[in-house]
Each structure stands twice: as C-alpha cells, then as structure tokens.
Write an enzyme that holds these catalytic residues in place. Sequence first.
Site, PDB file in Angstrom:
ATOM      1  N   SER A   1       0.852  -1.184   0.000  1.00  0.00           N
ATOM      2  CA  SER A   1       0.000   0.000   0.000  1.00  0.00           C
ATOM      3  C   SER A   1       0.886   1.230   0.000  1.00  0.00           C
ATOM      4  O   SER A   1       2.069   1.161   0.354  1.00  0.00           O
ATOM      5  CB  SER A   1      -0.882  -0.003   1.261  1.00  0.00           C
ATOM      6  OG  SER A   1      -1.573   1.219   1.424  1.00  0.00           O
TER       7      SER A   1
ATOM      8  N   TYR B   1      -2.806  -0.392  10.304  1.00  0.00           N
ATOM      9  CA  TYR B   1      -2.707  -0.787   8.899  1.00  0.00           C
ATOM     10  C   TYR B   1      -1.339  -0.429   8.337  1.00  0.00           C
ATOM     11  O   TYR B   1      -0.721  -1.234   7.618  1.00  0.00           O
ATOM     12  CB  TYR B   1      -3.814  -0.104   8.101  1.00  0.00           C
ATOM     13  CG  TYR B   1      -3.888  -0.539   6.653  1.00  0.00           C
ATOM     14  CD1 TYR B   1      -4.468  -1.751   6.309  1.00  0.00           C
ATOM     15  CD2 TYR B   1      -3.375   0.265   5.632  1.00  0.00           C
ATOM     16  CE1 TYR B   1      -4.539  -2.153   4.988  1.00  0.00           C
ATOM     17  CE2 TYR B   1      -3.445  -0.127   4.312  1.00  0.00           C
ATOM     18  CZ  TYR B   1      -4.036  -1.343   3.990  1.00  0.00           C
ATOM     19  OH  TYR B   1      -4.090  -1.734   2.668  1.00  0.00           O
TER      20      TYR B   1
END
Length: 228
Positions: free
Chosen positions: A137, A150
């Site tokens: 990501s 995250y």
Amino acid sequence: MYNRHIVITGATKGIGRALALEWAQAGHHVSCCGRSATQVAELQDALGDNGFVKVVDVTDADCVTEWASESLVKWGAPDLLINNAAVINENAPLVDVPKAEFDLVIDVNIKGVANVLRAFLPSMIEQNKGVVINLSSGWGRSTSPEVAPYCASKFAIEGLTKALAQELPSGMAAIPLSPNTVNTSMLQSCFGEGASYSPGPEAWAKSVAPWILKLGPSQNGQSMSTPV
C-alpha cells in the site's frame, strides 16, 4: 499465452474479485478464497470451470493448508500467488484502537500472508517457477494519522517480501505491490465520498490484470505500484 494457475486470497470482493474474473475470462485457472460462504458460492458460479473457490480464513493455518492441498492437486504449483486478503482498522488514533481490532489487522495482514506462503510456496520453489505478489500500500511506504495498525502491517509486508526475494531461486520473484487507490469498501472506510474519485475495481483490473502477468524475475524484490 499459456493458461496459468493463479492463486488469490481475499477474492470475493474488491480488487481480488475483479482480478479473478479478468483472469478466468482470459482462460487462466484461478484458485481463490474468502470468508463469506455466500460470496464464495457467487464467485464460483461467476468463474465457472476456470475457478476453484473455497471458504478460507487466512488466519487459520490448517484451513489454508487444506485449501492449498486441494488447489495443488487440481492445477499444480501456482504460476502467480497473490496475497490480497487484508483488513483495516476504523479511523482512530492508535491509543483508541481496541486490542482486538489491532490484533485482527496484524493476524490477517501479516500472519495470514505467512500462512499462505507456507502452504503454496514450497511447490513453487520445487519447480523453480512463479511470482509471489504481496499486496502492499502507499501506507506501506508512508504514513497517515488514524491508520497506524494498517500502516504497521503494510510496512511489515514490504520488509517480509523483500527478505523473501533474497531467499528465492533465480527463476522466481517476490514483489511488494501497491495497487494505488481503488474505490473499494476499504478506501471508503478511510475517505468516505472521496473514494469515488478513484477507479472502481473492475475498471482498475481491466488495465492492471495484463500488466501483472508481465512481472517476473527482473522485478524480484522491487517495491512496485500498479500503473493505475
């Protein structure tokens, strides 16, 4: 182009589902998993004979191993293994994220990847073929407030994948891949209506699916991002 065996975790929605459909329609064999029995059945119907879809929680190593064993018997070692399954915490300062929620992010996004690698990768190494793509990501390479768990998980995926790349035979590759921003439920949980400015999973996959199939040993260990 030969028909490949492609494994995708977390494939019952979002970009995982869109990629599975693109590749099955192109004639490839796609082994997929997801946690919802209803969504698994729907995806199996959509993929037809080119799909093998099972209900799997990637945090359950025994369940992953059983799925992998069936998949390997059906179609052999994967040519492409994509660790896509992931969850994100609800937007909140780190100190306000409940322990159970933090643990789930780590269990799915890191330990789940390790479970899948242990189940499928030995067959790939034995044949010295295949590409492992662990979905990273932008938040695996930079940070933002309120998504610390995250970010931690995706920074870990970057490191895990780069270390794995150093262990693989020369004919293989492990690549941490950022999908950029795609209008999925995960992005919507972070940005609300702002997620609509990003492409949807289907449009994204149309462009990205052929591009991914071109990745190989020359990209081993490189942090990459999709072109869309």
